[in-house]
Design an enzyme around this catalytic site. Structure first.
Site, PDB file in Angstrom:
ATOM      1  NE  ARG A  95     -10.221   3.589 109.351  1.00 49.00           N
ATOM      2  CZ  ARG A  95     -11.542   3.778 109.544  1.00 49.00           C
ATOM      3  NH1 ARG A  95     -12.186   2.686 109.819  1.00 49.00           N
ATOM      4  NH2 ARG A  95     -12.320   4.700 109.054  1.00 49.00           N
ATOM      5  NE  ARG A 108     -22.391   6.533 110.052  1.00 51.23           N
ATOM      6  CZ  ARG A 108     -21.440   5.871 109.466  1.00 51.23           C
ATOM      7  NH1 ARG A 108     -21.615   4.999 108.603  1.00 51.23           N
ATOM      8  NH2 ARG A 108     -20.374   6.551 109.268  1.00 51.23           N
ATOM      9  NE  ARG A 145     -15.577   9.395 110.632  1.00 52.14           N
ATOM     10  CZ  ARG A 145     -14.516   8.409 110.490  1.00 52.14           C
ATOM     11  NH1 ARG A 145     -13.135   8.673 110.450  1.00 52.14           N
ATOM     12  NH2 ARG A 145     -14.638   7.334 110.173  1.00 52.14           N
ATOM     13  NE  ARG A 197     -12.365   6.715 106.135  1.00 48.37           N
ATOM     14  CZ  ARG A 197     -13.265   6.087 106.390  1.00 48.37           C
ATOM     15  NH1 ARG A 197     -13.632   4.678 106.359  1.00 48.37           N
ATOM     16  NH2 ARG A 197     -14.363   6.718 107.088  1.00 48.37           N
ATOM     17  CE  LYS A 210     -19.517   1.023 111.310  1.00 46.77           C
ATOM     18  NZ  LYS A 210     -18.756   1.777 112.370  1.00 46.77           N
TER      19      LYS A 210
HETATM   20  P1  AMP Z   1     -17.872   5.010 107.120  1.00 49.78           P
HETATM   21  O1  AMP Z   1     -16.780   4.638 105.880  1.00 49.78           O
HETATM   22  O2  AMP Z   1     -18.920   4.054 107.307  1.00 49.78           O
HETATM   23  O3  AMP Z   1     -17.214   5.624 108.369  1.00 49.78           O
HETATM   24  O4  AMP Z   1     -18.777   6.496 106.400  1.00 49.78           O
HETATM   25  C1  AMP Z   1     -17.692   7.377 106.081  1.00 49.78           C
HETATM   26  C2  AMP Z   1     -18.637   8.584 105.697  1.00 49.78           C
HETATM   27  O5  AMP Z   1     -19.631   8.355 104.634  1.00 49.78           O
HETATM   28  C3  AMP Z   1     -19.579   9.163 106.897  1.00 49.78           C
HETATM   29  O6  AMP Z   1     -18.533   9.969 107.931  1.00 49.78           O
HETATM   30  C4  AMP Z   1     -20.780   9.742 106.174  1.00 49.78           C
HETATM   31  O7  AMP Z   1     -20.383  11.136 106.113  1.00 49.78           O
HETATM   32  C5  AMP Z   1     -20.981   9.053 105.326  1.00 49.78           C
HETATM   33  N1  AMP Z   1     -22.114   7.760 105.482  1.00 49.78           N
HETATM   34  C6  AMP Z   1     -21.597   6.581 105.459  1.00 49.78           C
HETATM   35  N2  AMP Z   1     -22.736   5.802 105.586  1.00 49.78           N
HETATM   36  C7  AMP Z   1     -23.961   6.954 106.016  1.00 49.78           C
HETATM   37  C8  AMP Z   1     -25.215   6.749 106.188  1.00 49.78           C
HETATM   38  N3  AMP Z   1     -25.726   5.449 106.451  1.00 49.78           N
HETATM   39  N4  AMP Z   1     -25.934   7.802 106.270  1.00 49.78           N
HETATM   40  C9  AMP Z   1     -25.168   8.953 106.122  1.00 49.78           C
HETATM   41  N5  AMP Z   1     -23.936   9.158 105.812  1.00 49.78           N
HETATM   42  C10 AMP Z   1     -23.207   8.008 105.650  1.00 49.78           C
END
Ligand code: AMP
Length: 217
Positions: free
Chosen positions: A127, A88, A171, A160, A13
């Site tokens: 990654r 999400r 996740r 990360r 994404k």
């Molecule tokens: P991502 O980079 O999109 O994988 O997001 C990393 C982390 O940020 C996720 O595992 C969540 O802990 C938090 N996070 C990101 N977007 C959301 C969302 N829309 N709602 C809740 N937590 C989020």
């Protein structure tokens, strides 16, 4: 154009969002990046979000929704945006729908990146992200010329904290339980399109842009 990207963690994404948003000249709004920025800057929001992120859990909706509302109210998002990582879960999607309706707007399209789970684990564990420009690389699939250094800006690459195998598995569970119901939600709304997100990055981008073309104004 108002676009939402959905797909499991590791579907690409972030990478596709960078290409699509620059191609369509709309801002990319990544809730994960905004949270990470706040964690690094040690803000109150960042301190709150950190524990959830480290576990691979979702940050509570009240916090996330308020942050997205603020970001979508900014000037550059008025003509369109690409949301990466939000919504999400179904309640977040319902809130987004109401928020947009208040502004007489609606989503143009939801693009689902389809990829199977084993591939996701392979992708996430390799990654690496640039500390400076946030460009995402992969040690096998999209390696930089010099190990640990970003080709684009010379910044240092890092893994990360939530890309370790154990957290990746968690996740994915969170995705399957909470996020994947969005696919049916947006299919019902008649705005969902899915594309195969396996194969070289450029091919996935071409598929994504071809799928989005009918919605470009
Ligand atoms: P991502 O980079 O999109 O994988 O997001 C990393 C982390 O940020 C996720 O595992 C969540 O802990 C938090 N996070 C990101 N977007 C959301 C969302 N829309 N709602 C809740 N937590 C989020």
């Amino acid at each position: 154009m108002r676009i939402v990207l959905v797909g499991p963690p590791g579907a690409g994404k972030g990478t596709q969002a960078q290409f699509i948003s620059s191609h369509l000249a709309i801002p990319r709004i990544s809730t994960g990046d905004i949270f990470r920025f706040n964690v690094t800057s040690n803000t109150e929001l960042g301190r709150m979000a950190k524990t959830f992120m480290e576990r691979g859990d979702l940050v509570p909706d009240e916090v996330t929704v308020a942050m997205v509302r603020d970001r979508l109210s900014e000037e550059d998002a008025q003509e369109g945006f690409l949301l990466d990582g939000y919504p999400r879960n179904v309640p977040q999607a319902e809130t987004l729908k109401k928020m947009l309706a208040e502004w007489d707007a609606r989503l143009s399209v939801v693009l689902e990146l389809v990829v199977d789970e084993d591939e996701v684990v392979r992708r996430l564990s390799g990654r690496r992200t640039c500390r400076r420009c946030e460009r995402v690389w992969h040690v096998l699939y999209d390696p930089p010329t010099r190990d640990g250094t970003c080709d684009d800006c010379g910044g240092e690459l890092f893994q990360r904290d939530d890309d370790t195998e154990e957290t990746v598995r968690h996740r994915l569970e969170v995705y399957n339980e909470q996020t994947s119901p969005l696919i049916a939600f947006y299919a019902d709304e008649g705005v969902l399109i899915g594309i195969d997100a396996t194969g070289p990055v450029e091919e996935v981008t071409s598929r994504a842009l071809a799928a989005l073309r009918p919605f470009v104004r």
